[in-house]
Design a protein around this motif. Structure first.
Motif, PDB file in Angstrom:
ATOM      1  N   GLY A  59       0.808  -1.208   0.000  1.00  0.00           N
ATOM      2  CA  GLY A  59       0.000   0.000   0.000  1.00  0.00           C
ATOM      3  C   GLY A  59       0.842   1.260   0.000  1.00  0.00           C
ATOM      4  O   GLY A  59       1.977   1.259   0.506  1.00  0.00           O
TER       5      GLY A  59
ATOM      6  N   SER B 104      -1.014   4.402   0.562  1.00  0.00           N
ATOM      7  CA  SER B 104      -1.889   5.440   1.102  1.00  0.00           C
ATOM      8  C   SER B 104      -1.193   6.138   2.268  1.00  0.00           C
ATOM      9  O   SER B 104      -0.278   5.580   2.892  1.00  0.00           O
ATOM     10  CB  SER B 104      -3.206   4.828   1.578  1.00  0.00           C
ATOM     11  OG  SER B 104      -2.971   3.931   2.648  1.00  0.00           O
TER      12      SER B 104
ATOM     13  N   ARG C 167      -8.192   3.084   4.028  1.00  0.00           N
ATOM     14  CA  ARG C 167      -7.108   3.087   3.038  1.00  0.00           C
ATOM     15  C   ARG C 167      -7.613   2.481   1.733  1.00  0.00           C
ATOM     16  O   ARG C 167      -6.980   1.602   1.138  1.00  0.00           O
ATOM     17  CB  ARG C 167      -5.902   2.326   3.566  1.00  0.00           C
ATOM     18  CG  ARG C 167      -6.233   1.016   4.279  1.00  0.00           C
ATOM     19  CD  ARG C 167      -5.045   0.244   4.766  1.00  0.00           C
ATOM     20  NE  ARG C 167      -4.184  -0.190   3.690  1.00  0.00           N
ATOM     21  CZ  ARG C 167      -3.373  -1.260   3.757  1.00  0.00           C
ATOM     22  NH1 ARG C 167      -3.333  -1.996   4.842  1.00  0.00           N
ATOM     23  NH2 ARG C 167      -2.618  -1.580   2.747  1.00  0.00           N
ATOM     24  N   ARG C 168      -8.755   2.957   1.286  1.00  0.00           N
ATOM     25  CA  ARG C 168      -9.421   2.373   0.116  1.00  0.00           C
ATOM     26  C   ARG C 168      -8.543   2.429  -1.137  1.00  0.00           C
ATOM     27  O   ARG C 168      -8.647   1.567  -2.008  1.00  0.00           O
ATOM     28  CB  ARG C 168     -10.749   3.077  -0.139  1.00  0.00           C
ATOM     29  CG  ARG C 168     -11.770   2.926   0.987  1.00  0.00           C
ATOM     30  CD  ARG C 168     -13.063   3.670   0.677  1.00  0.00           C
ATOM     31  NE  ARG C 168     -13.956   3.728   1.826  1.00  0.00           N
ATOM     32  CZ  ARG C 168     -14.839   2.782   2.129  1.00  0.00           C
ATOM     33  NH1 ARG C 168     -14.957   1.720   1.364  1.00  0.00           N
ATOM     34  NH2 ARG C 168     -15.619   2.915   3.192  1.00  0.00           N
ATOM     35  N   ASP C 169      -7.707   3.459  -1.250  1.00  0.00           N
ATOM     36  CA  ASP C 169      -6.865   3.585  -2.443  1.00  0.00           C
ATOM     37  C   ASP C 169      -5.897   2.417  -2.601  1.00  0.00           C
ATOM     38  O   ASP C 169      -5.367   2.186  -3.696  1.00  0.00           O
ATOM     39  CB  ASP C 169      -6.066   4.896  -2.387  1.00  0.00           C
ATOM     40  CG  ASP C 169      -6.954   6.122  -2.544  1.00  0.00           C
ATOM     41  OD1 ASP C 169      -8.115   5.946  -2.952  1.00  0.00           O
ATOM     42  OD2 ASP C 169      -6.486   7.243  -2.259  1.00  0.00           O
ATOM     43  N   ASP C 170      -5.659   1.677  -1.517  1.00  0.00           N
ATOM     44  CA  ASP C 170      -4.728   0.542  -1.574  1.00  0.00           C
ATOM     45  C   ASP C 170      -5.385  -0.734  -2.072  1.00  0.00           C
ATOM     46  O   ASP C 170      -4.690  -1.725  -2.323  1.00  0.00           O
ATOM     47  CB  ASP C 170      -4.133   0.270  -0.183  1.00  0.00           C
ATOM     48  CG  ASP C 170      -3.223   1.385   0.293  1.00  0.00           C
ATOM     49  OD1 ASP C 170      -2.598   2.035  -0.562  1.00  0.00           O
ATOM     50  OD2 ASP C 170      -3.139   1.605   1.517  1.00  0.00           O
TER      51      ASP C 170
ATOM     52  N   GLN D 133      -4.156  -2.413  -5.383  1.00  0.00           N
ATOM     53  CA  GLN D 133      -2.820  -2.972  -5.207  1.00  0.00           C
ATOM     54  C   GLN D 133      -2.856  -4.237  -4.363  1.00  0.00           C
ATOM     55  O   GLN D 133      -2.139  -5.208  -4.639  1.00  0.00           O
ATOM     56  CB  GLN D 133      -1.915  -1.923  -4.552  1.00  0.00           C
ATOM     57  CG  GLN D 133      -0.434  -2.310  -4.518  1.00  0.00           C
ATOM     58  CD  GLN D 133       0.428  -1.210  -3.928  1.00  0.00           C
ATOM     59  OE1 GLN D 133      -0.031  -0.086  -3.713  1.00  0.00           O
ATOM     60  NE2 GLN D 133       1.687  -1.532  -3.677  1.00  0.00           N
TER      61      GLN D 133
ATOM     62  N   GLU E  90     -14.416  -0.992  -8.509  1.00  0.00           N
ATOM     63  CA  GLU E  90     -15.181   0.090  -7.889  1.00  0.00           C
ATOM     64  C   GLU E  90     -16.032  -0.425  -6.742  1.00  0.00           C
ATOM     65  O   GLU E  90     -16.181   0.237  -5.705  1.00  0.00           O
ATOM     66  CB  GLU E  90     -16.052   0.775  -8.935  1.00  0.00           C
ATOM     67  CG  GLU E  90     -15.256   1.632  -9.922  1.00  0.00           C
ATOM     68  CD  GLU E  90     -16.131   2.212 -11.007  1.00  0.00           C
ATOM     69  OE1 GLU E  90     -17.357   1.925 -11.008  1.00  0.00           O
ATOM     70  OE2 GLU E  90     -15.599   2.946 -11.865  1.00  0.00           O
TER      71      GLU E  90
ATOM     72  N   ILE F 288     -13.756  -1.111  -3.805  1.00  0.00           N
ATOM     73  CA  ILE F 288     -13.314   0.129  -3.157  1.00  0.00           C
ATOM     74  C   ILE F 288     -14.441   0.736  -2.333  1.00  0.00           C
ATOM     75  O   ILE F 288     -14.215   1.332  -1.276  1.00  0.00           O
ATOM     76  CB  ILE F 288     -12.803   1.124  -4.219  1.00  0.00           C
ATOM     77  CG1 ILE F 288     -11.511   0.586  -4.855  1.00  0.00           C
ATOM     78  CG2 ILE F 288     -12.562   2.504  -3.621  1.00  0.00           C
ATOM     79  CD1 ILE F 288     -11.056   1.361  -6.076  1.00  0.00           C
TER      80      ILE F 288
ATOM     81  N   LEU G  93      -9.942  12.410   4.841  1.00  0.00           N
ATOM     82  CA  LEU G  93      -9.385  12.017   3.547  1.00  0.00           C
ATOM     83  C   LEU G  93      -8.368  13.043   3.083  1.00  0.00           C
ATOM     84  O   LEU G  93      -8.525  14.241   3.322  1.00  0.00           O
ATOM     85  CB  LEU G  93     -10.494  11.872   2.502  1.00  0.00           C
ATOM     86  CG  LEU G  93     -11.519  10.772   2.806  1.00  0.00           C
ATOM     87  CD1 LEU G  93     -12.608  10.793   1.753  1.00  0.00           C
ATOM     88  CD2 LEU G  93     -10.871   9.419   2.862  1.00  0.00           C
TER      89      LEU G  93
END
Length: 453
Positions: A147, A149, A319-322, A325, A348, A351, A452
């Motif tokens: 990750g 994030s 840490r949704r952006d991870d 990955q 989507e 996430i 965020l």
């Protein structure tokens, strides 16, 4: 023990060596003799022994000198010192230097056999732990924390600083967030990396089993104790003991653990003798231990003892952006022989989902799909029902809440909106909500709200 035990007997008196060899030479034990310190060090350098019985007084080197040499040369052997009754102070010094135990002359054969067996058992456990650690390290190297994030970067930044210290660490995070991975990372970056990493889930065992797991027990200490057993404190000597879910420990076990941490000494169940251990404690919990202590379920003194440093591990929803990955990291074509790709609509949904089971839940989902999914691409419709729903989009102009939701859901959404509208100025947000800042901070914790980037 089923495996052979190799013992080195070191004494300048041939009669003493002969008596020790006669007592110890029973299958599966083999005995080699050495008449001097120099001969002992030569044998220990060229062959591996489980236990060495070393007389304090030798013509060329003292038993203490041999202990220092073994420690400085990283010779992996359990040392037992042979002393006279007048040498108790010397025996205590030997224990400080790392000796497993001492035996006074004249000895009792039953005591001698028991101490040697315990020392050999400790060596065997350390060897097994080292072999497992070598396999893990060879396969994976240092544990991979995936990750990029901000929340993960914060954790990654603190690990080397925590690892350099020898202070107790408390890792706090929800179930499934990877707390043991963080603990292993701290251990493998620490000066103790070459020593054992031993872990136990404190919430998985009743008190009686947890006590014997942690502290070991003497043969015959209770019904079913047909052999003596080394505890995890003893097995982790020199390394790290990871106490997972320490918040689940009963009050009685908390008292015993605190006593051990304060004294640095361990006593096996059924024994009167204590011995010193050098263990770093890394604990983990999904509970708020300050709240548990305030409400009387966790001892404040134990909390302070294990929480010199606190590492907060973020939940996956923080840490949704991870998630993309992490999905890629968990895809293992080599295991299933099948490559799998997640379409954008599926990603989507992943996430948008809140992941109550955190990373563990995501990993299980990816592995299950890789085994059962037909085809090479996963679309949103292929996901479990709880993930198929499109994420709710509420326009800024809309203030209505969806029908049939809980009061807590409505409150969470409102607090989240006020914080966002005030730029997370807590004093201003508290005035808008007509609560004090302390209450607002509690709601932020309870609702797991995160600002965020």
């Amino acid at each position: 023990m089923s495996d052979a035990i190799h013992v080195l007997v070191v004494d300048d008196d041939a009669d003493v060596r002969g008596l020790l060899t006669a007592v110890l030479s029973r299958p599966p034990t083999t005995v080699i003799e050495a008449a001097s310190g120099g001969e002992a060090m030569d044998r220990l350098s060229r062959a591996e022994f489980d236990v060495a019985l070393v007389d304090v007084h030798l013509p060329d080197h003292s038993g203490l000198q041999i202990l220092r040499w073994a420690r400085d040369s990283d010779v992996d052997v359990e040392m037992i010192v042979l002393t006279g009754n007048a040498d108790v102070e010397t025996a205590v010094e030997a224990m400080r230097l790392g000796a497993y135990d001492f035996i006074t002359k004249p000895w009792k054969n039953a005591e001698l056999l028991e101490v040697v067996a315990k020392a050999a058992e400790k060596k065997a456990l350390r060897r097994e732990n080292s072999a497992l650690k070598e396999v893990i390290t060879r396969r994976d190297g240092l544990p991979t924390i995936v990750g990029g994030s901000p929340a993960v970067k914060d954790v990654l930044a603190v690990i080397p600083r925590v690892a350099a210290s020898d202070s107790p660490v408390l890792i706090h995070g929800e179930s499934g967030t990877g707390k043991e991975l963080i603990a292993r990372s701290i251990h493998l970056r620490s000066p103790r990396a070459s020593r054992p990493f031993v872990s136990i889930n404190c919430g998985a065992l009743p008190d009686t089993l947890l006590e014997t797991e942690l502290f070991g027990h003497r043969k015959g200490a209770f019904s079913g104790a047909v052999t003596s057993r080394v505890g995890l404190f003893e097995a982790a000597n020199g390394g790290t003991l990871f106490l997972d879910e320490i918040g689940e420990m009963s009050p009685a076990m908390q008292v015993r653990l605190l006593r051990t941490l304060d004294s640095g000494e361990v006593r096996r169940v059924g024994e009167e003798r204590s011995f010193h251990v050098n263990v770093r404690i890394v604990a983990a919990t999904a509970k708020d231990l300050t709240r548990e202590a305030s409400e009387g379920r966790f001892r404040w003194d134990l909390f302070y003892r294990v929480s010199t440093v606190v590492v907060e591990v973020p939940a996956l929803r923080q840490r949704r952006d991870d998630i993309p990955q992490l999905v890629q990291h968990f895809l293992t074509p080599a295991r299933t022989g099948k490559a799998l790709v997640f379409a954008q609509d599926a990603l989507e949904r992943l996430i948008a989902y809140d992941w109550p089971g955190n990373i563990r839940e995501l990993r299980n989902l990816v592995e299950r799909l890789q085994i059962l999914h037909e085809g090479s691409e996963v679309r949103a419709g292929d996901l479990p029902v709880e993930l198929r729903r499109a994420p709710e989009r509420v326009e800024a102009s809309e203030e209505r809440e969806p029908a049939l939701v809980s009061l807590a859901h409505v409150e969470r959404r409102h607090v989240e909106r006020v914080l966002a509208a005030t730029g997370w100025n807590k004093a201003r947000a508290a005035r808008v909500l007509e609560v004090d800042v302390k209450t607002l901070n509690k709601k932020i914790r309870d609702f797991n709200l995160t600002r965020l980037p």
